[in-house]
Scaffold this motif. Structure first.
Motif, PDB file in Angstrom:
ATOM      1  N   SER A  94      17.808 -34.172  36.033  1.00  0.00           N
ATOM      2  CA  SER A  94      17.757 -34.169  37.501  1.00  0.00           C
ATOM      3  C   SER A  94      17.051 -35.415  38.010  1.00  0.00           C
ATOM      4  N   GLY A  95      15.912 -35.742  37.402  1.00  0.00           N
ATOM      5  CA  GLY A  95      15.199 -36.942  37.815  1.00  0.00           C
ATOM      6  C   GLY A  95      15.978 -38.206  37.523  1.00  0.00           C
ATOM      7  N   PHE A  96      16.656 -38.247  36.370  1.00  0.00           N
ATOM      8  CA  PHE A  96      17.444 -39.429  36.021  1.00  0.00           C
ATOM      9  C   PHE A  96      18.612 -39.624  36.981  1.00  0.00           C
ATOM     10  N   VAL A  97      19.321 -38.548  37.276  1.00  0.00           N
ATOM     11  CA  VAL A  97      20.475 -38.658  38.181  1.00  0.00           C
ATOM     12  C   VAL A  97      20.024 -39.114  39.569  1.00  0.00           C
ATOM     13  N   LEU A  98      18.948 -38.517  40.066  1.00  0.00           N
ATOM     14  CA  LEU A  98      18.456 -38.888  41.394  1.00  0.00           C
ATOM     15  C   LEU A  98      17.958 -40.329  41.417  1.00  0.00           C
ATOM     16  N   GLY A  99      17.030 -40.654  40.525  1.00  0.00           N
ATOM     17  CA  GLY A  99      16.458 -41.997  40.528  1.00  0.00           C
ATOM     18  C   GLY A  99      17.446 -43.062  40.079  1.00  0.00           C
ATOM     19  N   GLY A 100      18.242 -42.744  39.055  1.00  0.00           N
ATOM     20  CA  GLY A 100      19.194 -43.724  38.552  1.00  0.00           C
ATOM     21  C   GLY A 100      20.279 -44.062  39.551  1.00  0.00           C
TER      22      GLY A 100
END
Length: 282
Positions: A94-100
């Motif tokens: 979730s953090g990777f998809v949002l930040g990436g």
């Protein structure tokens, strides 16, 4: 014996081998690379086990691989390991998809327009220098200790590698190619889709690899700030009760998931960047 049987017999008697197909060659090369990459870890594990059994290294600080495997099996049997892995993977992705995704969008936007670079890049670079541990208390104050703070902290780390690599990839595209697209009458949108993104793709995929790694690092920090679940919490709880094998199980899980994620991106690199005629090493 028929003529065909005689020919087959002659072929077998001569001992000639059929040449390998391209697929068989690729499989053999993949097996060779896998075995070569596993050589050092296997040697380290064997030495670790032997030194631990001989009492040369502390069993409390460095439990033997067999003890670590036994601890992992117990965690699997109780279901604790699966539950914590599931929670941690959801947080990290979730953090990777949002930040990436935000990092990729901002990197492309800033890379395409010079005025946007002058307006946004200094602020982004300033925020990039703020460490995770320094900003974690602020996230707790703003968002509490729930999932929102953890996902946003991971997203912060995943944002910058993709932002920087997307920006550098776009600015690294040969300017003469833009002149060619203008001569061919490409629209701005077609220029971005057909030239800018493919030209920057090697840098973008490198940014994805780094962002995935930073996401796992951010996950550890996020799960240490008031979390009650996840691999990071499991490791912290085990440390308090001196369950060192469980700590090593958590480290191993992070390592395995990290290498699997990195290998998946490298597979995409080989597929999407097959047109590159770059040096592969000897």
């Amino acid at each position: 014996m028929s003529r065909q049987g005689q020919l087959v017999g002659v072929e077998l008697d001569t001992g000639q081998k059929r040449p390998l197909t391209d697929r068989q060659v690729r499989v053999k090369q993949r097996i060779y690379r896998t075995l070569l990459g596993a050589l050092v870890p296997i040697i380290v594990l064997i030495a670790w086990q032997v030194l631990g059994q001989l009492g040369i290294i502390s069993s409390l600080l460095f439990p033997t691989p067999i003890r670590i495997i036994s601890a992992g099996i117990r965690l699997i049997q109780t279901g604790e390991l699966y539950d914590n892995i599931k929670i941690s993977v959801v947080r990290a992705l979730s953090g990777f998809v949002l930040g990436g995704s935000l990092g990729l969008a901002f990197g492309i936007f800033v890379g395409l327009f010079r005025k946007t670079e002058r307006a946004l890049d200094p602020t982004v670079q300033m925020i990039r220098m703020v460490p995770h541990l320094a900003i974690a208390p602020l996230f707790i104050l703003w968002f509490g200790i729930g999932e929102t703070a953890k996902v946003l902290l991971i997203a912060k780390g995943a944002f910058f590698p993709l932002y920087i690599n997307a920006f550098l990839g776009i600015r690294g595209v040969d300017n003469k190619l833009f002149d060619v697209t203008r001569v061919l009458g490409f629209s701005k949108w077609k220029q971005i889709i057909r030239l800018t993104i493919p030209g920057a793709l090697p840098h973008i995929l490198l940014g994805v690899r780094i962002s995935l790694g930073v996401s796992w690092l951010g996950l550890v920090v996020a799960e240490l700030m008031g979390s009650t679940s996840g691999i990071g919490y499991m490791m912290s709880d085990a440390r308090q009760f001196s369950k060192t094998p469980v700590v090593f199980v958590g480290i191993l899980i992070f390592a395995v998931f990290g290498i699997v994620a990195d290998s998946a991106v490298r597979l995409l690199e080989r597929k999407w960047l097959s047109w590159q005629d770059s040096y592969k090493g000897r």
